[in-house]
Design an enzyme around this catalytic site. Sequence first.
Site, PDB file in Angstrom:
ATOM      1  N   ARG A 119     -76.884   5.244  35.204  1.00 50.77           N
ATOM      2  CA  ARG A 119     -76.939   6.378  33.300  1.00 50.77           C
ATOM      3  C   ARG A 119     -75.564   6.648  33.593  1.00 50.77           C
ATOM      4  NH1 ARG A 119     -82.429   7.366  35.091  1.00 50.77           N
ATOM      5  NH2 ARG A 119     -81.620   9.588  36.411  1.00 50.77           N
ATOM      6  N   GLU A 124     -82.923  15.323  43.632  1.00 52.68           N
ATOM      7  CA  GLU A 124     -83.394  15.851  43.783  1.00 52.68           C
ATOM      8  C   GLU A 124     -85.247  15.300  44.248  1.00 52.68           C
ATOM      9  OE1 GLU A 124     -83.678  17.384  39.445  1.00 52.68           O
ATOM     10  OE2 GLU A 124     -85.033  18.865  40.154  1.00 52.68           O
TER      11      GLU A 124
HETATM   12  P1  AMP Z   1     -78.911  15.161  42.095  1.00 59.11           P
HETATM   13  O1  AMP Z   1     -77.863  14.119  42.789  1.00 59.11           O
HETATM   14  O2  AMP Z   1     -80.219  15.976  42.344  1.00 59.11           O
HETATM   15  O3  AMP Z   1     -77.592  15.764  41.458  1.00 59.11           O
HETATM   16  O4  AMP Z   1     -79.374  14.005  41.010  1.00 59.11           O
HETATM   17  C1  AMP Z   1     -78.065  13.397  39.945  1.00 59.11           C
HETATM   18  C2  AMP Z   1     -78.802  12.472  39.888  1.00 59.11           C
HETATM   19  O5  AMP Z   1     -80.550  12.274  40.027  1.00 59.11           O
HETATM   20  C3  AMP Z   1     -78.608  11.512  37.952  1.00 59.11           C
HETATM   21  O6  AMP Z   1     -77.700  10.723  38.011  1.00 59.11           O
HETATM   22  C4  AMP Z   1     -79.992  12.096  37.182  1.00 59.11           C
HETATM   23  O7  AMP Z   1     -79.866  10.592  36.639  1.00 59.11           O
HETATM   24  C5  AMP Z   1     -80.364  12.119  38.047  1.00 59.11           C
HETATM   25  N1  AMP Z   1     -81.447  13.082  38.222  1.00 59.11           N
HETATM   26  C6  AMP Z   1     -81.985  13.962  38.468  1.00 59.11           C
HETATM   27  N2  AMP Z   1     -82.913  15.075  38.280  1.00 59.11           N
HETATM   28  C7  AMP Z   1     -83.227  14.701  36.814  1.00 59.11           C
HETATM   29  C8  AMP Z   1     -83.751  15.202  35.955  1.00 59.11           C
HETATM   30  N3  AMP Z   1     -84.763  16.327  36.662  1.00 59.11           N
HETATM   31  N4  AMP Z   1     -83.634  14.963  34.777  1.00 59.11           N
HETATM   32  C9  AMP Z   1     -83.360  13.257  34.460  1.00 59.11           C
HETATM   33  N5  AMP Z   1     -82.249  12.668  35.389  1.00 59.11           N
HETATM   34  C10 AMP Z   1     -82.199  13.216  36.741  1.00 59.11           C
END
Ligand code: AMP
Length: 176
Positions: A59, A96
């Site tokens: 994205r 996450e």
């Molecule tokens: P993080 O590494 O945990 O910061 O996750 C970030 C990536 O995971 C981003 O590229 C988001 O596209 C996706 N992502 C993680 N959690 C969510 C969420 N709750 N809603 C939408 N996209 C998420």
Amino acid sequence: MSDLKKYIRSVPDFPKPGICFYDITTLLRNPAGFRLALDEMEEYISSKKPDAIVAIESRGFIFGAALADRLNLGMVTIRKPGKLPSATISQEYSLEYGTDSIEIHTDALKTGDKVVVVDDLIATGGTLKATCNLVEKLGTEIVGVSVVIDLNFLPWREKLSDYDVNCLISYSYSSE
Ligand code: AMP
């Protein structure tokens, strides 16, 4: 705080129970919403005067490509393993929901380049932290990070404390 929240759809229990997914497809579908997001990101990125934009699969590519065109900058792609055809270096990271790793072409950036990293959302900050570490392995300086959404209830700020992070909208509760 930006007016952008009205364009974001919250989807409870996706991709698994307990996770609230912040869906940017509704923002992309609305020309005024997409333009507003790009306007705000463009203003921040131009103030940092980078040599290139680094965008994270997948994205992040949507925003990064449009911004690179607006700012007359090149874009570097951070990709999932096995997708980049030439020589790469990689970095592991945790999401996450799950774990993964990312790669960059070794010749995509060089020592002394300044970049802004772009993605749609910061959750735990793991993906962005891994991206920054990967880019820094090439001797490149991160002059900023720009995202549309940040999840304020997760401790990403500690992880990214070395960087200037620009977020357009924040969510304070996982069910918001
Ligand atoms: P993080 O590494 O945990 O910061 O996750 C970030 C990536 O995971 C981003 O590229 C988001 O596209 C996706 N992502 C993680 N959690 C969510 C969420 N709750 N809603 C939408 N996209 C998420």
